[in-house]
Scaffold this motif. Sequence first.
Motif, PDB file in Angstrom:
ATOM      1  N   ASP A  11       0.830  -1.205   0.000  1.00  0.00           N
ATOM      2  CA  ASP A  11       0.000   0.000   0.000  1.00  0.00           C
ATOM      3  C   ASP A  11       0.866   1.259   0.000  1.00  0.00           C
ATOM      4  N   LEU A  59      -2.675  -4.616  -6.261  1.00  0.00           N
ATOM      5  CA  LEU A  59      -3.656  -3.898  -7.073  1.00  0.00           C
ATOM      6  C   LEU A  59      -4.722  -4.850  -7.604  1.00  0.00           C
ATOM      7  N   LEU A  62      -7.134  -5.929  -4.796  1.00  0.00           N
ATOM      8  CA  LEU A  62      -8.067  -4.864  -4.417  1.00  0.00           C
ATOM      9  C   LEU A  62      -9.117  -4.635  -5.501  1.00  0.00           C
ATOM     10  N   ASP A  63      -8.679  -4.652  -6.753  1.00  0.00           N
ATOM     11  CA  ASP A  63      -9.630  -4.460  -7.857  1.00  0.00           C
ATOM     12  C   ASP A  63     -10.637  -5.604  -7.915  1.00  0.00           C
ATOM     13  N   ASP A  66     -13.273  -5.247  -5.337  1.00  0.00           N
ATOM     14  CA  ASP A  66     -14.265  -4.250  -5.747  1.00  0.00           C
ATOM     15  C   ASP A  66     -15.267  -4.839  -6.730  1.00  0.00           C
ATOM     16  N   ARG A  93     -15.530   5.098  -7.455  1.00  0.00           N
ATOM     17  CA  ARG A  93     -14.611   4.828  -6.336  1.00  0.00           C
ATOM     18  C   ARG A  93     -13.164   4.867  -6.818  1.00  0.00           C
ATOM     19  N   TRP A  94     -12.899   4.311  -8.017  1.00  0.00           N
ATOM     20  CA  TRP A  94     -11.535   4.315  -8.558  1.00  0.00           C
ATOM     21  C   TRP A  94     -11.089   5.713  -8.964  1.00  0.00           C
ATOM     22  N   SER A  97     -11.867   7.809  -3.934  1.00  0.00           N
ATOM     23  CA  SER A  97     -11.100   7.224  -2.828  1.00  0.00           C
ATOM     24  C   SER A  97     -10.035   6.242  -3.318  1.00  0.00           C
ATOM     25  N   GLY A  98     -10.234   5.656  -4.488  1.00  0.00           N
ATOM     26  CA  GLY A  98      -9.255   4.714  -5.046  1.00  0.00           C
ATOM     27  C   GLY A  98      -8.387   5.312  -6.139  1.00  0.00           C
ATOM     28  N   ARG A  99      -8.329   6.638  -6.212  1.00  0.00           N
ATOM     29  CA  ARG A  99      -7.584   7.305  -7.292  1.00  0.00           C
ATOM     30  C   ARG A  99      -6.105   6.918  -7.293  1.00  0.00           C
ATOM     31  N   ARG A 101      -4.765   4.150  -6.391  1.00  0.00           N
ATOM     32  CA  ARG A 101      -4.662   2.816  -6.998  1.00  0.00           C
ATOM     33  C   ARG A 101      -4.762   2.890  -8.511  1.00  0.00           C
ATOM     34  N   THR A 102      -5.666   3.706  -9.003  1.00  0.00           N
ATOM     35  CA  THR A 102      -5.853   3.828 -10.443  1.00  0.00           C
ATOM     36  C   THR A 102      -4.591   4.381 -11.099  1.00  0.00           C
TER      37      THR A 102
END
Length: 199
Positions: A11, A59, A62-63, A66, A93-94, A97-99, A101-102
Amino acid sequence: MPSDRFVVLTDAAIDLVAELGMRGLTHRAVDTRAGLAQGTTSAYFRTRKALIEAVVRRLADLDQADLEGGEPSPIDFGDTRAAAAGIAAVLDRWMSSGRARTLARYACLLEATHHPELRTILAYGDASRAQARAMLAAAGAPDPGRAGDHLVACIDGLLFDRVAGAGARSAPPPGTAENRADLTAAVTVLLQAFTAPRP
């Protein structure tokens, strides 16, 4: 299930890649970002390639979580309207809050274009393509295999445009009901196009 230390390190690495790009991903930087003693990351991931592989695995995990049943609810692939709303919720969300990660995901994908040995590790989109094919088959799409691949490519393009392209300036703010409604409308059009009978 990944260990707590794996999660903490990967993370931290994801945040670094999102903020600084792949050049910012070093063992020392991950240790610092994670608040751990120097040498911790290299003890878990001996090489940079091993560290990148770990980031990609995190990644992907987590994806997948989701797509399979994260908040607000699992995507109902048996109902086109519900599927569009579910996909829109994940995309939103991506983007919000998940930016991080994207952004990290895109950086890893670009890294793989320069390092072919990473391509098999990434295997990005395999699960979402399988889900899309199954959903379009259930909806009666004429060629669900090809249509599923095209649908995922279009949705990926929509996400990229909203995160890094011109859509980031013109679309509703991520994390809002307005953004989710706008995304739902866009995904609905895509689903209708890919399930329409051929002339």
